[in-house]
Design a protein around this motif. Structure first.
Motif, short mmCIF file in Angstrom:
data_model
loop_
_atom_site.label_atom_id
_atom_site.label_comp_id
_atom_site.label_asym_id
_atom_site.label_seq_id
_atom_site.Cartn_x
_atom_site.Cartn_y
_atom_site.Cartn_z
N THR A 241 39.80 39.57 54.45
CA THR A 241 40.69 39.98 53.36
C THR A 241 39.90 40.56 52.20
O THR A 241 40.28 41.59 51.61
N LYS A 242 38.79 39.91 51.86
CA LYS A 242 37.94 40.40 50.76
C LYS A 242 37.40 41.79 51.09
O LYS A 242 37.38 42.69 50.22
N LEU A 243 36.99 42.00 52.32
CA LEU A 243 36.46 43.30 52.74
C LEU A 243 37.50 44.40 52.58
O LEU A 243 37.21 45.49 52.07
N LYS A 244 38.72 44.13 52.99
CA LYS A 244 39.77 45.14 52.89
C LYS A 244 40.18 45.40 51.44
O LYS A 244 40.57 46.51 51.08
N GLU A 245 40.07 44.38 50.60
CA GLU A 245 40.32 44.59 49.18
C GLU A 245 39.27 45.54 48.59
O GLU A 245 39.60 46.44 47.81
N LEU A 246 38.02 45.34 48.96
CA LEU A 246 36.95 46.23 48.49
C LEU A 246 37.16 47.65 49.01
O LEU A 246 36.96 48.63 48.28
N PHE A 247 37.58 47.77 50.26
CA PHE A 247 37.81 49.08 50.87
C PHE A 247 38.92 49.83 50.13
O PHE A 247 38.85 51.05 49.93
N ASN A 248 39.96 49.12 49.72
CA ASN A 248 41.11 49.76 49.05
C ASN A 248 40.90 49.99 47.56
O ASN A 248 41.73 50.63 46.92
N ASP A 249 39.80 49.47 47.02
CA ASP A 249 39.52 49.64 45.59
C ASP A 249 38.58 50.83 45.40
O ASP A 249 37.41 50.78 45.79
N PRO A 250 39.06 51.93 44.82
CA PRO A 250 38.21 53.13 44.68
C PRO A 250 37.03 52.92 43.75
O PRO A 250 36.09 53.73 43.76
N GLN A 251 37.04 51.86 42.94
CA GLN A 251 35.95 51.59 42.01
C GLN A 251 34.97 50.54 42.53
O GLN A 251 34.04 50.16 41.82
N SER A 252 35.16 50.05 43.75
CA SER A 252 34.32 48.96 44.26
C SER A 252 32.97 49.47 44.77
O SER A 252 32.76 50.67 44.92
N GLN A 253 32.09 48.52 45.09
CA GLN A 253 30.79 48.84 45.64
C GLN A 253 30.90 49.55 46.99
O GLN A 253 29.98 50.25 47.41
N PHE A 254 32.02 49.35 47.65
CA PHE A 254 32.21 49.94 48.98
C PHE A 254 32.05 51.46 48.92
O PHE A 254 31.46 52.07 49.81
N ARG A 255 32.59 52.08 47.86
CA ARG A 255 32.57 53.54 47.75
C ARG A 255 31.20 54.09 47.39
O ARG A 255 30.95 55.29 47.52
N SER A 256 30.30 53.21 46.96
CA SER A 256 28.94 53.67 46.64
C SER A 256 27.97 53.41 47.78
O SER A 256 26.79 53.73 47.68
N SER A 257 28.46 52.82 48.87
CA SER A 257 27.61 52.54 50.02
C SER A 257 27.36 53.82 50.80
O SER A 257 28.31 54.49 51.24
N GLU A 258 26.11 54.19 50.98
CA GLU A 258 25.79 55.41 51.71
C GLU A 258 26.25 55.33 53.16
O GLU A 258 26.72 56.32 53.73
N ALA A 259 26.17 54.15 53.76
CA ALA A 259 26.55 53.99 55.16
C ALA A 259 28.06 53.93 55.37
O ALA A 259 28.57 54.38 56.40
N LEU A 260 28.79 53.39 54.38
CA LEU A 260 30.20 53.08 54.59
C LEU A 260 31.16 53.91 53.74
O LEU A 260 32.38 53.80 53.90
#
Length: 382
Positions: A241-260
């Motif tokens: 659930t936490k992972l999908k929250e990060l994925f859906n947040d355009p300001q999260s660290q997820f969007r700055s990950s070069e791999a992801l």
């Protein structure tokens, strides 16, 4: 020597017989379909239980049952659920003309999914013990929930058990392929930092080509297993659930990950072992995943990945072998001999050793390539 059971897991299996489709009919009339269930073990079988004949099951090859049964399981690892389909309108059957097919499911497959509702469609198949002249056809859809009464047994997805996660990444596999080990390592490091988990709670199973429409490559698939902590506070479900929250947040660290950062979608399924040969692509049109969470139309169960805890089948891994579209069948009349089970375990062990050797060889080649690049760079600088 007889095979020793590593765990005698007892419990209760709840089975909902939902519906069947495209069963065998007859020219003179459509069948009145009844489903019969019983548990099979090595030396015995339970008393059969049958669905009630309702108007939705009368004169049709597409019966709707929606009937639930509870079955007491003494030892899940050696038990099978047998569902046979019969034509109740055939009052004077000849050569088993009233038999419409069967489905066999190894209950041991459910040991890693205790407490979870799993809905699965199975292929209806002929029986090795009931000979019929007419061909067998159709599918049977069921919902299964296994509750264990054994201490120390496997627990539900909401606790320690792992969850498999597939990242659908819009980045060309041909670009990722030469550096897939570094790509997977970077993804693991980024996920570990974002989710604040220990290294043992996050396993990168592998990456591969993302295929659609048979052979059209549209990107890269990354497969990861997430496991909850031992204190059962941050469970696997919590991490998902936490992972999908990060994925859906355009300001999260997820969007700055070069791999992801180029991930288009994230889908959940049950976890997988590392058994995928390097660089094999997933053909999403030909796969039927078995998963607690329904897999997407454009993402499929990874090719030749074996779900954790599954007993190996004599049938080769294929589009419909995730659970025989449900379950591998035993070859003997109703039991699996200790000798055959030992042979299967030995075959699984050898296969795992071969896969591990392939993995080490791939890592060795990657290390040699990196060393050659380093030396070449030093030579140019000199």
């Amino acid at each position: 020597h007889p095979r020793q059971e590593s765990r005698a897991m007892s419990g209760v299996l709840s089975a909902v017989v939902s519906h069947a489709s495209m069963l065998r009919g007859k020219e003179e009339r459509m069948p009145d379909v009844v489903a019969q269930l019983r548990l099979l073990s090595r030396n015995s079988s339970s008393q059969p239980m049958a669905t009630k004949l309702t108007p939705q099951c009368t004169q049709t090859t597409d019966p709707v049952f929606n009937q639930q049964f509870q079955l007491q399981v003494e030892n899940a690892s050696s038990s099978q659920l047998e569902i046979t389909l019969w034509d109740a309108s055939d009052k004077s059957p000849t050569k088993n003309s009233n038999f419409l097919g069967e489905v066999i499911l190894n209950v041991s497959k459910l040991e890693n999914f205790v407490g979870m509702d799993i809905k699965q469609t199975f292929q209806v198949k002929p029986s090795k013990n009931i000979a019929v002249d007419a061909p067998i056809s159709g599918t049977l859809t069921m919902s299964l929930n296994y509750q264990s009464s054994s201490k120390g047994s496997a627990i539900s997805m909401d606790s320690w058990i792992s969850i498999g996660v597939t990242f659908c990444i819009e980045e060309d596999w041909e670009v990722i392929k030469p550096r897939h080990l570094k790509f997977e390592e970077d993804a693991r490091n980024d996920l570990q930092r974002m989710l604040a988990v220990e290294e043992k709670q996050l396993e990168v199973v592998g990456s591969e080509r993302w295929l659609v429409n048979g052979n059209q490559s549209i990107g890269t698939l990354l497969h990861v297993n997430l496991s909850g902590d031992e204190d059962k506070v941050r469970t696997a479900k919590y991490l998902e659930t936490k992972l999908k929250e990060l994925f859906n947040d355009p300001q999260s660290q997820f969007r700055s990950s070069e791999a992801l950062s180029k991930t288009k979608d994230i889908k959940s399924h049950h976890p997988y072992k590392k058994t995928l040969p390097l660089n094999v692509g997933t053909n999403v049109q030909s796969m039927t995943p078995m998963a607690p969470v329904q897999a997407p139309q454009q993402v499929a169960t990874p090719v030749k990945r074996v779900p954790s805890g599954y007993r190996p089948s004599t049938v080769s891994a294929s589009a419909n072998s995730t659970a025989e579209q449900g379950s591998p069948r035993v070859d003997s009349a109703r039991t699996e001999t200790p000798q055959r089970m030992d042979q299967q375990e030995e075959a699984q062990r050898l296969e795992e050793q071969r896969k591990e050797a392939e993995k080490k060889e791939a890592e060795r080649r990657e290390a040699e390539r990196r060393e050659a690049e380093r030396k070449e760079a030093e030579r140019k600088e000199a």
